[in-house]
Motif scaffolding. Structure first.
Motif, PDB file in Angstrom:
ATOM      1  N   GLY A 164     -11.416 -19.743   8.139  1.00  2.11           N
ATOM      2  CA  GLY A 164     -12.807 -19.939   8.525  1.00  2.11           C
ATOM      3  C   GLY A 164     -13.504 -18.602   8.700  1.00  2.11           C
ATOM      4  O   GLY A 164     -12.921 -17.648   9.223  1.00  2.11           O
TER       5      GLY A 164
ATOM      6  N   VAL B 184     -15.487 -22.246   4.940  1.00  3.23           N
ATOM      7  CA  VAL B 184     -14.061 -22.545   4.987  1.00  3.23           C
ATOM      8  C   VAL B 184     -13.495 -22.206   3.614  1.00  3.23           C
ATOM      9  O   VAL B 184     -13.949 -22.737   2.593  1.00  3.23           O
TER      10      VAL B 184
ATOM     11  N   SER C 298      -6.648 -21.626  10.063  1.00  2.00           N
ATOM     12  CA  SER C 298      -6.305 -22.933  10.610  1.00  2.00           C
ATOM     13  C   SER C 298      -4.861 -22.883  11.092  1.00  2.00           C
ATOM     14  O   SER C 298      -4.103 -21.966  10.742  1.00  2.00           O
ATOM     15  N   GLY C 299      -4.456 -23.860  11.897  1.00  2.00           N
ATOM     16  CA  GLY C 299      -3.129 -23.850  12.491  1.00  2.00           C
ATOM     17  C   GLY C 299      -2.002 -23.868  11.488  1.00  2.00           C
ATOM     18  O   GLY C 299      -0.915 -23.345  11.761  1.00  2.00           O
ATOM     19  N   ASP C 300      -2.236 -24.454  10.311  1.00  2.00           N
ATOM     20  CA  ASP C 300      -1.195 -24.490   9.294  1.00  2.00           C
ATOM     21  C   ASP C 300      -1.318 -23.357   8.282  1.00  2.00           C
ATOM     22  O   ASP C 300      -0.525 -23.260   7.343  1.00  2.00           O
TER      23      ASP C 300
ATOM     24  N   GLU D 152      -6.133 -22.813   5.505  1.00  5.78           N
ATOM     25  CA  GLU D 152      -7.541 -22.518   5.353  1.00  5.78           C
ATOM     26  C   GLU D 152      -7.943 -21.341   6.247  1.00  5.78           C
ATOM     27  O   GLU D 152      -7.306 -21.073   7.272  1.00  5.78           O
TER      28      GLU D 152
ATOM     29  N   SER E 183      -2.193 -15.086  10.252  1.00  7.12           N
ATOM     30  CA  SER E 183      -1.860 -16.486  10.039  1.00  7.12           C
ATOM     31  C   SER E 183      -0.791 -16.954  11.011  1.00  7.12           C
ATOM     32  O   SER E 183       0.217 -16.262  11.210  1.00  7.12           O
TER      33      SER E 183
ATOM     34  N   GLN F 114      -7.052 -32.640  13.071  1.00  7.54           N
ATOM     35  CA  GLN F 114      -7.239 -33.061  14.445  1.00  7.54           C
ATOM     36  C   GLN F 114      -8.010 -34.380  14.483  1.00  7.54           C
ATOM     37  O   GLN F 114      -9.018 -34.544  13.801  1.00  7.54           O
TER      38      GLN F 114
ATOM     39  N   LEU G  36     -10.639 -22.460  13.809  1.00  8.78           N
ATOM     40  CA  LEU G  36     -10.626 -23.447  12.735  1.00  8.78           C
ATOM     41  C   LEU G  36      -9.498 -24.437  12.978  1.00  8.78           C
ATOM     42  O   LEU G  36      -8.328 -24.059  13.064  1.00  8.78           O
ATOM     43  N   LEU G  37      -9.848 -25.710  13.110  1.00  9.32           N
ATOM     44  CA  LEU G  37      -8.867 -26.752  13.370  1.00  9.32           C
ATOM     45  C   LEU G  37      -8.810 -27.698  12.184  1.00  9.32           C
ATOM     46  O   LEU G  37      -9.832 -28.108  11.649  1.00  9.32           O
ATOM     47  N   ARG G  38      -7.614 -28.070  11.779  1.00 12.85           N
ATOM     48  CA  ARG G  38      -7.432 -29.034  10.699  1.00 12.85           C
ATOM     49  C   ARG G  38      -6.487 -30.126  11.175  1.00 12.85           C
ATOM     50  O   ARG G  38      -5.593 -29.902  11.977  1.00 12.85           O
TER      51      ARG G  38
ATOM     52  N   GLU H 233     -16.837 -32.152   9.759  1.00 13.96           N
ATOM     53  CA  GLU H 233     -17.040 -30.772  10.177  1.00 13.96           C
ATOM     54  C   GLU H 233     -17.847 -30.755  11.467  1.00 13.96           C
ATOM     55  O   GLU H 233     -18.844 -31.461  11.594  1.00 13.96           O
TER      56      GLU H 233
END
Length: 215
Positions: free
Chosen positions: A129, A139, A122-124, A127, A82, A168, A164-166, A205
């Motif tokens: 993927g 997801v 995901s970046g945060d 989540e 992460s 954006q 996985l991008l959130r 998505e």
């Protein structure tokens, strides 16, 4: 140094070499008990996780060469760390997705159905993927591992790697910006499938599959 500056070589030999770019100088060398199937850098490139056929994954500190073993129950087919906090997710050969803290504490264990090819946070870190060999993308929650949504790609290609991008936002010029990137991918001997885009509530998505053009 970011993780992209520290490429790793894996394969049939149970040894991993960490190289610096652009000179290719060997920075570290680690031995593993069995064949190495999965590698994952922490977001700050301070740690490297190694997984293989044996029921433990090795977490190595790249700054002080420290190491510890994390009991992942079965061999890790895929690994990811992460970027938000010190967490390691393992896709096991027994069909279970497990999330661990850096000290080896198990956060959750959830079953999955299918053959995993890749896993990504995901970046945060909220989540996770998962890509399956049947072209299916899942997801999942980074807190408890439950399935949040599934993307059925309109393709027979396999998601061998995913990001996985959130959060954006797509801009009007995103297609123009992607063209040189896609051209570079194709020049490397790959075929790009038609992008799959679908609205899922307030979330859009998007999935793009790539396969080798030979073989």
């Amino acid at each position: 140094m970011c993780s992209s500056d520290l490429p790793s070589l894996d394969g049939a030999q149970p040894t991993v070499r960490v190289l610096s770019l652009p000179d290719g100088e060997e920075r570290h060398r680690f031995d593993h008990g069995t064949v190495i199937d999965a590698l994952a850098f922490s977001s700050d490139a301070s740690h490297l996780a190694l997984g293989g056929l044996d029921p433990t994954s090795l977490l190595v500190g790249l700054e002080d060469a420290s190491s510890m073993s994390i009991d992942v129950v079965t061999g890790s087919k895929v690994l990811a760390m992460s970027p938000a906090e010190g967490l390691l997710v393992s896709g096991g050969r027994d069909g279970w997705l497990r999330l661990f803290e850096m000290d080896g504490t198990l956060r959750f264990s959830e079953p999955f159905e299918g053959s995993l090819l890749d896993v990504a946070f995901s970046g945060d870190g909220e989540e996770i993927g998962i890509g399956y060999d049947d072209g299916r993308l899942e997801v999942r929650s980074g807190k408890d591992g439950r399935v949040l949504r599934t993307v059925e790609c309109s393709t027979d290609m396999m998601p061998i790697s995913l990001v996985l991008l959130r959060g954006q936002r797509l801009h009007d010029d995103v297609v123009a910006a992607l063209k040189p990137v896609l051209a570079e991918i194709e020049s490397g001997g790959f075929v790009i499938d038609v992008p799959h885009v679908r609205a899922n509530g307030e979330v859009w998505e998007a999935a793009m599959a790539v396969k080798w053009s030979w073989g």
